[in-house]
Design a protein around this motif. Structure first.
Motif, short mmCIF file in Angstrom:
data_model
loop_
_atom_site.label_atom_id
_atom_site.label_comp_id
_atom_site.label_asym_id
_atom_site.label_seq_id
_atom_site.Cartn_x
_atom_site.Cartn_y
_atom_site.Cartn_z
N ARG A 63 0.83 -1.21 0.00
CA ARG A 63 0.00 0.00 0.00
C ARG A 63 0.86 1.26 0.00
O ARG A 63 0.36 2.35 -0.19
CB ARG A 63 -0.96 -0.01 1.19
CG ARG A 63 -0.27 0.00 2.55
CD ARG A 63 -1.31 0.20 3.66
NE ARG A 63 -0.74 -0.09 4.96
CZ ARG A 63 -0.98 0.63 6.07
NH1 ARG A 63 -1.79 1.67 6.03
NH2 ARG A 63 -0.41 0.31 7.20
N ASN B 260 -14.83 -3.21 8.55
CA ASN B 260 -13.68 -2.67 9.28
C ASN B 260 -13.97 -2.32 10.74
O ASN B 260 -13.03 -2.12 11.51
CB ASN B 260 -13.17 -1.40 8.57
CG ASN B 260 -12.26 -1.74 7.41
OD1 ASN B 260 -12.03 -2.91 7.11
ND2 ASN B 260 -11.74 -0.72 6.74
N TYR B 261 -15.25 -2.22 11.09
CA TYR B 261 -15.58 -1.76 12.44
C TYR B 261 -16.73 -2.56 13.03
O TYR B 261 -17.72 -2.82 12.34
CB TYR B 261 -15.96 -0.27 12.40
CG TYR B 261 -14.82 0.58 11.93
CD1 TYR B 261 -13.78 0.90 12.79
CD2 TYR B 261 -14.75 1.03 10.61
CE1 TYR B 261 -12.71 1.67 12.36
CE2 TYR B 261 -13.68 1.79 10.17
CZ TYR B 261 -12.66 2.11 11.06
OH TYR B 261 -11.60 2.85 10.63
N TYR C 72 1.03 5.93 -2.52
CA TYR C 72 0.19 5.75 -1.34
C TYR C 72 -0.92 6.80 -1.29
O TYR C 72 -2.05 6.50 -0.91
CB TYR C 72 1.07 5.86 -0.11
CG TYR C 72 0.36 5.78 1.21
CD1 TYR C 72 -0.46 4.70 1.52
CD2 TYR C 72 0.53 6.77 2.16
CE1 TYR C 72 -1.10 4.63 2.75
CE2 TYR C 72 -0.10 6.70 3.38
CZ TYR C 72 -0.91 5.63 3.68
OH TYR C 72 -1.53 5.55 4.89
N ALA C 73 -0.61 7.99 -1.61
CA ALA C 73 -1.60 9.07 -1.44
C ALA C 73 -1.32 10.21 -2.41
O ALA C 73 -0.26 10.29 -2.98
CB ALA C 73 -1.57 9.59 -0.02
N TRP D 272 -2.83 13.58 5.61
CA TRP D 272 -3.16 12.46 4.73
C TRP D 272 -4.45 11.74 5.14
O TRP D 272 -4.94 10.89 4.39
CB TRP D 272 -2.00 11.48 4.65
CG TRP D 272 -1.49 10.96 5.97
CD1 TRP D 272 -1.88 9.82 6.60
CD2 TRP D 272 -0.52 11.57 6.83
NE1 TRP D 272 -1.22 9.67 7.79
CE2 TRP D 272 -0.37 10.73 7.96
CE3 TRP D 272 0.24 12.75 6.77
CZ2 TRP D 272 0.50 11.04 9.02
CZ3 TRP D 272 1.11 13.04 7.81
CH2 TRP D 272 1.24 12.20 8.92
N SER E 145 -7.22 12.88 2.55
CA SER E 145 -7.17 12.55 1.11
C SER E 145 -7.42 11.07 0.91
O SER E 145 -7.40 10.28 1.84
CB SER E 145 -5.81 12.96 0.54
OG SER E 145 -4.77 12.31 1.22
N ASN E 146 -7.64 10.69 -0.33
CA ASN E 146 -7.96 9.30 -0.64
C ASN E 146 -6.74 8.40 -0.47
O ASN E 146 -5.70 8.64 -1.07
CB ASN E 146 -8.49 9.19 -2.07
CG ASN E 146 -9.95 9.60 -2.14
OD1 ASN E 146 -10.76 9.14 -1.34
ND2 ASN E 146 -10.29 10.48 -3.09
N THR E 147 -6.91 7.39 0.33
CA THR E 147 -5.87 6.38 0.51
C THR E 147 -6.54 5.02 0.37
O THR E 147 -7.75 4.94 0.19
CB THR E 147 -5.21 6.47 1.90
OG1 THR E 147 -6.26 6.50 2.88
CG2 THR E 147 -4.36 7.70 2.02
N TRP F 99 4.13 14.93 -0.06
CA TRP F 99 2.80 15.16 -0.60
C TRP F 99 2.33 16.60 -0.37
O TRP F 99 1.60 17.16 -1.18
CB TRP F 99 1.80 14.18 0.03
CG TRP F 99 2.21 12.74 -0.13
CD1 TRP F 99 2.95 12.22 -1.15
CD2 TRP F 99 1.93 11.66 0.75
NE1 TRP F 99 3.13 10.87 -0.96
CE2 TRP F 99 2.51 10.49 0.19
CE3 TRP F 99 1.23 11.54 1.96
CZ2 TRP F 99 2.42 9.24 0.81
CZ3 TRP F 99 1.13 10.29 2.56
CH2 TRP F 99 1.73 9.15 1.99
N SER G 238 -6.09 5.68 8.44
CA SER G 238 -6.38 5.60 7.01
C SER G 238 -7.85 5.21 6.88
O SER G 238 -8.22 4.09 7.18
CB SER G 238 -5.47 4.53 6.39
OG SER G 238 -5.79 4.34 5.04
N HIS G 239 -8.65 6.16 6.51
CA HIS G 239 -10.10 5.93 6.48
C HIS G 239 -10.50 5.44 5.10
O HIS G 239 -10.88 6.23 4.23
CB HIS G 239 -10.84 7.22 6.84
CG HIS G 239 -10.29 7.87 8.06
ND1 HIS G 239 -10.21 7.23 9.27
CD2 HIS G 239 -9.74 9.10 8.26
CE1 HIS G 239 -9.66 8.03 10.16
NE2 HIS G 239 -9.35 9.17 9.58
N ASN G 240 -10.41 4.14 4.90
CA ASN G 240 -10.72 3.60 3.58
C ASN G 240 -12.21 3.60 3.29
O ASN G 240 -12.63 3.75 2.15
CB ASN G 240 -10.21 2.16 3.46
CG ASN G 240 -8.71 2.10 3.57
OD1 ASN G 240 -8.02 3.02 3.14
ND2 ASN G 240 -8.20 1.05 4.17
#
Lengths: 400, 400, 400, 400
Positions: free
Chosen positions: C37, C156-157, C399-400, D29, D32-34, D76, D298-300
């Motif tokens: 990732r 995830n939760y 990654y981002a 970060w 933003s999208n991760t 970034w 990291s909030h996917n």
């Protein structure tokens, strides 16, 4: 080492030199009946006295040529403390093995319910320190180099003990012990993440052990028990760090699949043992000079003698494999980041069958060509079972 | 449930109904002295006889109103087998608690060194089956519903046993046991990944337990011990699966940080207990009707009685928290994948302080408002220590 | 096998027979650039098209003689679905390797954010089923035996999804897929405890996979990815159980130290691979007939071709070691509970250096004596780097 | 704290004081999208520029009153290095949040394939050091206190790199970085046991981080990422040790079930967060003065803004619970070894519902009573989605 055939003279030299220098200490408690918390399966041939333990250790050394010392457990082997030293000396002479590391017992006394070195009760801490000092004294009298300190202290439930205060108490006990060491003595600080304390262990990992040893003084080093790690942890890296810091005192070798299972060395993950020996053999400076190899196993199902001989032989063989590594060439490949070539060189030595060469070494040194087979044909275990069977029969311990 | 203030009538109804239906079984062995493989710390007040165990269990039930049964361990509590039943019946009457699940002992006999149900020796397997059948008989006589089978069999070293053959032997023993069950009896098959066998355990996980139970017959279900899982494993998902398959027989509750540490329920990870209860409470069909809640803990350091009462109270409180969840609303949020709203609804109930409401329930049901405080003021433990102290004093077991 | 010298004719027969029957499938995605990732390290020689993947696979097979099929990933290799089949057929002929297992992709589409087969949205579930059916169709057209289903679904939760509902949805999707299978097709159900879902994975372990496969129908079997287990879990025991239930479909081989690290087979724990092969070779009935050996690795740092060849060679060598075990003699020692003798027999074969014998086999079969060396001297990788370098240069993901 | 009702004035004082002093840093970060290695699920409202990240961070701070700084990722957020500082200063003023810790990137450059600080190639090591020095410079210009160094270096296969040499190279890079620090700057050394390196990570645990920090110099401290530990490891004990050594620099908060899952704080094990905060609040000396609380998540799947607000609120609430502990009384119970009483006192505070009190505090400080609800009604996310949607739509990254 591309193949196991025709290893060549240079390989033989390396292996013979490695084996000539290889010593591993057997524990006295590896010869007596032990068990799990669910009970003991009693073996008729198990040692029931300090003399029988020396006899067994002597036999292992005779068979393998690599186990000249036996670790002593203070409470069990020298219940009268320093007064037991003359008897130990006699046994040393009689059985041709010397007393090795001295292992205090900080877990068995009912007073230690909430800890020994880090018990909130100052009187209990004094008791623990007195036992440590007596252990130092025994070692001094015996001319034994190492006092191996396993601290089983900790707590079982969050909030029930002050982790911070216990750090200070542990520091104090180790400082007092260090102060009593003779000029040739060392103290080895062992770490363990859990059991018998289940929520926190006062010396839980190598970082804590190192800081405590560093604070205690220059004669204190860290003791690595291979079973005392988290799953997935890289033990050889810890060994590398301890060598880098000149803080590696020695090992308690055993193997495990899950927790501190005290299985025989290399029985679950032999490649890991190879990797650890590689780090040891990669160090040529003084940091490795006094690293002590010791066994700490609990043979619940295997015969005590068989397991001890099997362990020493396995250690010799894996050590010989690691001795095959051409470290100069490996270093070049590593620096070029030629990963596959480096890996093949490295594990090619692991794959090489050194057993014929180790057998040659045994014969060249006047030892049994096949120690396990020799043990069997010698009838030693059967004799022991006859002599000790009655004493062992009554000693069944149970869970509840 | 946005806040802990003013939970309202509907919440109270839910919680009271949940608590009225909540029963949890205490184990007889939780009242006697147990320990780790490194020794036992003996408690003066520990139970030393089956009568004292019933007395203790009766006291726990009186204080909490939720522990009307006590699990029996065949070897320790009914050493004479079925002949002990009349005494047990008297104790049931005298102390107001009934005999609960019957727990065979397949690990203590010296014959079981290499296994009981799956021992390669057919005679030992017969011995194990005979013990299982006697356990069934005891349960039948006592009118006890469940025989809880913990199979401690396995092996310590790769290659030393045939995993495949042992599957078949285990199937045979369980089939024989199932065949003997009375019309109202069940057998619960427990699983455990390691200890006391360290390389492989014959019934290592819920999948193996389920397949064995399925093969044994319709009266066999799976028993989930919360401490018998791999690290990181999702226990509530296993519970959900077992409910889905209508194969959940019951629980052995305890907590742990690392291995099977047998700590008090919810002491390390209380949120996990909440999640397990949520899965139970989410099932409304017959699959949940007979799920047995049982405690399996080993109180090495805490007082036996204190720990037992604390456990039951904790179980009640976390169960009450789980009862607060508005499952209909939660289902809608889950189906919309409104993750944060669903999570806040769910754990909002975990965060809600139900203790005042549980206290109200206790008072409404004529129970002690604060069972732990009541235990303390009752002087029960001090009395027990006086009466039992001498018998306990001599029972120190040691590692070697 | 007491030593690696003079293995004898019987050993050679066993090893040659084992190697003659040994096949392992390489994955198309093992030849293209992948990463973690945190990013990808791009290799100039990596395959950038389905043709280049076939070319690479063909080269691996030519060098090793053991990798005649290449696994296809539907989305990446056959983006136009069944319409891509004619091109695949041409490539099969051109490069001398056949299409192997068909691997649907249920994780990449933005629609799958909250799941594919078990998404609460019925439309997304239909999309997933459509993709599965298309995968079946592709397999049918190609004459490929297996559709390998890795379900990356989960949550995830805690509390954010209904574990129970998702079981039913997963059952429905797999039933629909099973119904579409041709007479010679199978579906393999893979399991994985975590990643990319972090709290719960809908098919988390072999028990769940087995029950889903069983429910789906007789053409469904379980797929064991060696990296998809909890730490400390005994994979060979799971293999033994799946063989016992006749539910073992095949393997995704790789290695790992911590999670699903997708390292090359045997690079971390080679003894485990030996133990798995031993269970396979211990089964002689129909349950083992169609067990598929496949590789699922991600070579982030090693060269793709080098890693592929190294993996196949390692698999062959460890398989040959396992073939040396005298299973009859081992069974006798196991049944006598002669632990040390059984263990020494067993791991003696692991310690035996079979490399010379495998080399002989290679030469006898007209293959490269040393496949890795041959790859190097062939210049294949350098050629590929020249031809593909420009295309690879632009594909850095971050990654981002 | 026996119950959640009527917490009383003293409790309110403690909680208000604790909340007044509580600050936690959000990462740029996190907006933003991760994704995972299997791909990203793109959110329309995710930040696509440094300005949008500041806007989002400003909104989180406005809602919670506890997040006045935003961590920057050098590559970034400040791709032009120090030249980006003027823009950052403008954004700080415009959005009311300051730049917090500076996070170098040592993993993304293709040159770092085999490592950055510990790459065997001296030129790559120079590149890494140059990047570190630039990060220090940026921090200096911005008046930011901390440079947070996460070293992702390591190796994937045994034998492929020299662990020992890499220790020295890492020491050199950190020494060079330390030498450049301004008088008010610190460097925080993070550790992580695995990922993206899978066999060994050069800074694998807190012991290695501490020794490296100690060697680098007095401005170096250790950074604890709660997700970077072995399973079963006791994080609060590590925190206690770091405080004892005056080496705790700060935290990267997140949660996980298995590996480094980067889930929202307290979502899996909230009791652990309580225990960590308890250790922090138990220290009153200078060692705790500058401990930095930072979020690394990291909030996917969750919305970026929702997850950020939820995290800060959760941190505040658990911190408030820990603030309730009467540490003097607890210390007395701990010293008496009154385990059950100590545990009940301790976790009684965890069980107490502080949410009403935290709401009162919010209102008393002029903040939103319910930050999550306020975020929803504000329409902020919908606005962001409109403004940023097009830019986000194109940014899908994939596995292969």
């Amino acid at each position: 080492m591309a193949s196991g055939q025709g290893l060549g003279n240079r390989a033989q030299e390396r292996v013979f030199a490695a084996l000539d220098g290889f010593r591993i200490e057997v524990p006295s408690w590896g010869f007596s009946n032990t068990g799990t918390r669910f009970g003991k399966f009693v073996q008729a041939a198990a040692a029931t006295s300090i003399e029988e333990k020396f006899a067994d250790a002597g036999e292992v050394n005779k068979l393998t040529g690599a186990a000249p010392t036996v670790a002593l457990h203070v409470l069990w082997d020298t219940p009268k403390g320093v007064k037991d030293v003359p008897q130990i000396r006699q046994l040393e002479e009689k059985y041709g093995v010397r007393a090795g590391s001295i292992n205090p017992n900080l877990f068995q006394d009912q007073a230690y319910k909430f800890g020994a070195m880090a018990n909130p009760d100052a009187d209990v801490r004094k008791l623990a320190i007195a036992h440590l000092l007596e252990s130092v004294e025994i070692g001094k009298e015996l001319g034994s180099k190492d006092v191996s300190i396993w601290d089983s202290d900790g707590s079982n439930y969050p909030g029930t003990q002050s982790i911070r205060k216990r750090i200070v108490w542990t520091e104090e006990a180790l400082a007092a012990t260090h102060a009593a060491l003779g000029p040739d003595q060392r103290m080895l600080v062992e770490y363990k993440p859990f059991e018998p304390a289940f929520y926190h262990t006062d010396i839980a990992d190598w970082g804590m052990a190192l800081m405590l040893a560093h604070k205690a003084g220059p004669k204190a080093k860290v003791l690595v028990d291979t079973g005392h790690h988290y799953q997935g942890q890289n033990i050889e890296q810890i060994v590398a760090w301890l060598l880098h810091m000149d803080m590696l005192g020695g090992f308690h070798f055993n193997d495990r699949k899950y927790a501190d299972d005290d299985l025989t060395l290399g029985s679950i993950d032999p490649y890991q043992v190879f990797r650890i020996f590689h780090e040891i053999l990669s160090e040529t400076g003084p940091a490795v000079k006094d690293v002590a190899f010791m066994i700490d196993q609990s043979h619940n199902l295997k015969g005590k003698m068989e397991a001890a001989v099997q362990t020493v032989v396995t250690a010799q063989e894996i050590y010989a494999r690691a001795a095959l590594v051409d470290r100069e060439q490996l270093g070049e490949l590593q620096d070029k980041c030629d990963l596959v070539a480096a890996e093949e060189l490295y594990r090619g030595c692991f794959w090489t069958d050194v057993r014929p060469m180790v057998r040659e070494w045994r014969e060249a040194r006047g030892l049994a060509a096949d120690p396990l087979a020799q043990l069997k044909t010698s009838g030693y275990v059967e004799e022991a079972a006859k002599a000790r069977g009655a004493k062992n029969a009554g000693s069944v311990a149970t869970y509840a």
